[in-house]
Design a protein around this motif. Sequence first.
Motif, PDB file in Angstrom:
ATOM      1  N   CYS A 311      42.574  19.269  44.226  1.00 33.77           N
ATOM      2  CA  CYS A 311      43.070  17.908  44.390  1.00 33.77           C
ATOM      3  C   CYS A 311      42.068  17.110  45.238  1.00 33.77           C
ATOM      4  O   CYS A 311      41.567  17.603  46.239  1.00 33.77           O
ATOM      5  CB  CYS A 311      44.429  17.965  45.068  1.00 33.77           C
ATOM      6  SG  CYS A 311      45.063  16.372  45.572  1.00 33.77           S
ATOM      7  N   GLN A 312      41.801  15.863  44.847  1.00 34.18           N
ATOM      8  CA  GLN A 312      40.809  15.064  45.571  1.00 34.18           C
ATOM      9  C   GLN A 312      41.323  14.635  46.929  1.00 34.18           C
ATOM     10  O   GLN A 312      40.542  14.266  47.807  1.00 34.18           O
ATOM     11  CB  GLN A 312      40.458  13.801  44.770  1.00 34.18           C
ATOM     12  CG  GLN A 312      39.749  14.061  43.471  1.00 34.18           C
ATOM     13  CD  GLN A 312      38.385  14.660  43.676  1.00 34.18           C
ATOM     14  OE1 GLN A 312      37.708  14.316  44.649  1.00 34.18           O
ATOM     15  NE2 GLN A 312      37.986  15.550  42.814  1.00 34.18           N
ATOM     16  N   ARG A 313      42.628  14.640  47.085  1.00 39.87           N
ATOM     17  CA  ARG A 313      43.157  14.139  48.345  1.00 39.87           C
ATOM     18  C   ARG A 313      43.346  15.238  49.366  1.00 39.87           C
ATOM     19  O   ARG A 313      42.918  15.124  50.488  1.00 39.87           O
ATOM     20  CB  ARG A 313      44.487  13.454  48.075  1.00 39.87           C
ATOM     21  CG  ARG A 313      44.918  12.663  49.277  1.00 39.87           C
ATOM     22  CD  ARG A 313      46.203  12.036  49.019  1.00 39.87           C
ATOM     23  NE  ARG A 313      46.082  10.611  49.114  1.00 39.87           N
ATOM     24  CZ  ARG A 313      47.075   9.840  49.523  1.00 39.87           C
ATOM     25  NH1 ARG A 313      48.214  10.394  49.822  1.00 39.87           N
ATOM     26  NH2 ARG A 313      46.927   8.559  49.600  1.00 39.87           N
ATOM     27  N   CYS A 314      44.034  16.320  48.977  1.00 46.22           N
ATOM     28  CA  CYS A 314      44.329  17.349  49.971  1.00 46.22           C
ATOM     29  C   CYS A 314      43.376  18.526  49.878  1.00 46.22           C
ATOM     30  O   CYS A 314      43.392  19.388  50.745  1.00 46.22           O
ATOM     31  CB  CYS A 314      45.773  17.825  49.846  1.00 46.22           C
ATOM     32  SG  CYS A 314      46.163  18.610  48.291  1.00 46.22           S
ATOM     33  N   GLY A 315      42.571  18.609  48.831  1.00 43.57           N
ATOM     34  CA  GLY A 315      41.578  19.659  48.760  1.00 43.57           C
ATOM     35  C   GLY A 315      42.091  21.020  48.335  1.00 43.57           C
ATOM     36  O   GLY A 315      41.337  21.957  48.164  1.00 43.57           O
ATOM     37  N   LYS A 316      43.383  21.137  48.154  1.00 45.50           N
ATOM     38  CA  LYS A 316      43.923  22.453  47.800  1.00 45.50           C
ATOM     39  C   LYS A 316      44.123  22.538  46.290  1.00 45.50           C
ATOM     40  O   LYS A 316      44.070  21.547  45.579  1.00 45.50           O
ATOM     41  CB  LYS A 316      45.268  22.644  48.501  1.00 45.50           C
ATOM     42  CG  LYS A 316      45.135  22.741  50.008  1.00 45.50           C
ATOM     43  CD  LYS A 316      46.335  23.445  50.585  1.00 45.50           C
ATOM     44  CE  LYS A 316      47.540  22.526  50.540  1.00 45.50           C
ATOM     45  NZ  LYS A 316      48.655  23.082  51.304  1.00 45.50           N
TER      46      LYS A 316
ATOM     47  N   LYS B  27      58.723  37.876  52.432  1.00 44.99           N
ATOM     48  CA  LYS B  27      57.773  36.753  52.474  1.00 44.99           C
ATOM     49  C   LYS B  27      57.841  35.960  51.184  1.00 44.99           C
ATOM     50  O   LYS B  27      57.805  34.729  51.165  1.00 44.99           O
ATOM     51  CB  LYS B  27      56.349  37.306  52.643  1.00 44.99           C
ATOM     52  CG  LYS B  27      55.754  36.980  53.985  1.00 44.99           C
ATOM     53  CD  LYS B  27      54.266  37.166  53.969  1.00 44.99           C
ATOM     54  CE  LYS B  27      53.856  37.959  55.186  1.00 44.99           C
ATOM     55  NZ  LYS B  27      52.498  38.401  55.197  1.00 44.99           N
ATOM     56  N   LEU B  28      57.945  36.686  50.066  1.00 50.44           N
ATOM     57  CA  LEU B  28      58.017  36.013  48.774  1.00 50.44           C
ATOM     58  C   LEU B  28      59.266  35.163  48.664  1.00 50.44           C
ATOM     59  O   LEU B  28      59.232  34.037  48.167  1.00 50.44           O
ATOM     60  CB  LEU B  28      58.020  37.051  47.644  1.00 50.44           C
ATOM     61  CG  LEU B  28      56.654  37.536  47.187  1.00 50.44           C
ATOM     62  CD1 LEU B  28      56.825  38.671  46.210  1.00 50.44           C
ATOM     63  CD2 LEU B  28      55.897  36.399  46.526  1.00 50.44           C
ATOM     64  N   LEU B 190      44.430  31.392  41.723  1.00 49.77           N
ATOM     65  CA  LEU B 190      45.130  32.652  41.982  1.00 49.77           C
ATOM     66  C   LEU B 190      44.870  33.105  43.413  1.00 49.77           C
ATOM     67  O   LEU B 190      45.779  33.568  44.108  1.00 49.77           O
ATOM     68  CB  LEU B 190      44.635  33.734  41.024  1.00 49.77           C
ATOM     69  CG  LEU B 190      45.476  34.025  39.781  1.00 49.77           C
ATOM     70  CD1 LEU B 190      44.841  35.122  38.977  1.00 49.77           C
ATOM     71  CD2 LEU B 190      46.873  34.417  40.175  1.00 49.77           C
ATOM     72  N   LEU B 191      43.611  32.952  43.834  1.00 52.41           N
ATOM     73  CA  LEU B 191      43.248  33.379  45.182  1.00 52.41           C
ATOM     74  C   LEU B 191      44.061  32.625  46.216  1.00 52.41           C
ATOM     75  O   LEU B 191      44.585  33.208  47.180  1.00 52.41           O
ATOM     76  CB  LEU B 191      41.754  33.105  45.398  1.00 52.41           C
ATOM     77  CG  LEU B 191      41.118  33.755  46.617  1.00 52.41           C
ATOM     78  CD1 LEU B 191      41.129  35.244  46.450  1.00 52.41           C
ATOM     79  CD2 LEU B 191      39.698  33.260  46.791  1.00 52.41           C
ATOM     80  N   SER B 196      48.578  32.968  50.155  1.00 51.85           N
ATOM     81  CA  SER B 196      49.777  32.412  50.778  1.00 51.85           C
ATOM     82  C   SER B 196      50.790  33.475  51.132  1.00 51.85           C
ATOM     83  O   SER B 196      51.596  33.284  52.030  1.00 51.85           O
ATOM     84  CB  SER B 196      50.420  31.370  49.860  1.00 51.85           C
ATOM     85  OG  SER B 196      50.928  31.996  48.711  1.00 51.85           O
ATOM     86  N   PHE B 197      50.783  34.621  50.409  1.00 44.67           N
ATOM     87  CA  PHE B 197      51.759  35.616  50.831  1.00 44.67           C
ATOM     88  C   PHE B 197      51.158  36.964  51.183  1.00 44.67           C
ATOM     89  O   PHE B 197      51.823  37.792  51.800  1.00 44.67           O
ATOM     90  CB  PHE B 197      52.874  35.786  49.784  1.00 44.67           C
ATOM     91  CG  PHE B 197      52.492  36.536  48.549  1.00 44.67           C
ATOM     92  CD1 PHE B 197      51.848  35.895  47.506  1.00 44.67           C
ATOM     93  CD2 PHE B 197      52.784  37.879  48.414  1.00 44.67           C
ATOM     94  CE1 PHE B 197      51.511  36.576  46.363  1.00 44.67           C
ATOM     95  CE2 PHE B 197      52.450  38.567  47.268  1.00 44.67           C
ATOM     96  CZ  PHE B 197      51.810  37.915  46.248  1.00 44.67           C
ATOM     97  N   LEU B 198      49.862  37.208  50.823  1.00 40.57           N
ATOM     98  CA  LEU B 198      49.264  38.475  51.230  1.00 40.57           C
ATOM     99  C   LEU B 198      48.478  38.329  52.519  1.00 40.57           C
ATOM    100  O   LEU B 198      48.167  39.311  53.167  1.00 40.57           O
ATOM    101  CB  LEU B 198      48.339  39.014  50.133  1.00 40.57           C
ATOM    102  CG  LEU B 198      49.028  39.658  48.932  1.00 40.57           C
ATOM    103  CD1 LEU B 198      47.985  40.120  47.937  1.00 40.57           C
ATOM    104  CD2 LEU B 198      49.891  40.814  49.355  1.00 40.57           C
TER     105      LEU B 198
END
Lengths: 341, 245
Positions: A311-316, B27-28, B190-191, B196-198
């Motif tokens: 995403c261009q805004r948040c980078g994620k 966690k999931l 995917l990474l 986020s959970f591993l």
Amino acid sequence: MADVINVSVNLEAFSQAISAIQALRSSVSRVFDCLKDGMRNKETLEGREKAFIAHFQDNLHSVNRDLNELERLSNLVGKPSENHPLHNSGLLSLDPVQDKTPLYSQLLQAYKWSNKLQYHAGLASGLLNQQSLKRSANQMGVSAKRRPKAQPTTLVLPPQYVDDVISRIDRMFPEMSIHLSRPNGTSAMLLVTLGKVLKVIVVMRSLFIDRTIVKGYNENVYTEDGKFFLCVKRSFDVLVFALRTDVSVLKQLVICKLDIWSKSNYQVFQKVTDHATTALLHYQLPQMPDVVVRSFMTWLRSYIKLFQAPCQRCGKFLQDGLPPTWRDFRTLEAFHDTCRQ
Amino acid sequence: MGVTCVSQMPVAEGKSVQQTVELLTRKLEMLGAEKQGTFCVDCETYHTAASTLGSQGWSAMVRSQLTATSTSQVQVILLPQPSQVAGIIGQTGKLMYVMHNSEYPLSCFALFENGPCLIADTNFDVLMVKLKGFFQSAKASKIETRGTRYQYCDFLVKVGTVTMGPSARGISVEVEYGPCVVASDCWSLLLEFLQSFLGSHTPGAPAVFGNRHDAVYGPADTMVQYMELFNKIRKQQQVPVAGIR
């Protein structure tokens, strides 16, 4: 019953009218009694007849008088219209057997519902009129006399022209292939395959895009009937490889029906479908529909990097489990749906 | 079938396998994933039997066994070329893995270590019984992973306990991203999800991703990843009993 609220009903006149009705009834019954009794015994026949006629006339006059009196009084009584704003349908509320035939309560609900509907429709039309979404060249509200004659309408175009435009756009981008078919009459249906990312079904109306459905590359875009033909096609593929013939020829031999109604199984493509619908409403140019189709396809092509662009805004990459699905209409940059504002 | 990444989650310090699995699943669930049933992936190992027959006789025997029930692909895999047979007879038997995946309940996967992967229907198991003379099952080799499936948006996460016989040997984590079919496209996505959970146990890119650049990902690639994972776990030392308190 002293109805304090109801001023229009004249109670005096009401009671007088009731007694006038009783007087009228008695005078009418006197008429019929006189007729029943017949002629009284008198000396001569003429005398008897005269007496009978005079008696009969008196009775009829009294009936007349009472009827006039009743009419005068009924005019004074007044109409109790404020009691029953629903007029005749309000009398349904007096039905004592509400359980078996709940007509009055249903009537009230229907009335409330139609009132709400009218209110919401008014609000909606106000909001929609703010942004004109007219994509055709015809103007509303211009009378037939003032409309210039021989206005070229872009709604009726020869199918050959549509085919030409689409095949030109097909050759524009190497990673995008467009397949045109007309299974339902004259409106064209396009199956756009974008690399190995997604497939788009576009339903057209002459050169205007009507609606789109976006599905994944591995999802089935044909209806249940078409599946059988797909199996046949696969075994043909093996045969084709051996015979070294052109696969596209065989594809056209096999009749596959595009499924234009079912949504994608994946949330990301459902989101992209919504964005595509927004895009086809955004790109509007009633006089030059082929430019519109070209801009739409250019916008669609930016989805080749759906899973690769952050995403261009948040980078994620991910927001609520979705990659950036929004593509800006002018700059074609990728944003998350929630980041685009 | 979307792009899938299979990895191993190391057992947390001072905790048992069961407890680590519970930590992961909690966690999931906090992330918002929904439980959707269970899954099971199992694997059996077979040695190709070194035979006293010559190469021609070997393939003729096998062909006669296969005429009853065979698909063209089975013949390709199980009938090695004469040159290969000579090589096989010289070595100790080559290993063949027969695997099942509950995600594809009507299929059976047969693969060699660096070789082709065959996808057949479940009658393949019956075929293996008929080929007892040529493929012998390795003793106590069955390894499997069982656990729960979770669905989060378009991701399918499977956390399973790897068991060999009665003992739990490790934890497998599989993440599938349905919409994408090209591995190289969505690895970064995917990474990010795996992280986020591993957390710090996020794996690197699987080897299969590098091999197939723009080819469409298929279930065979997932089974290859599972096979590698099982082999790794088999080679690991057994978790010391003293550590589980």
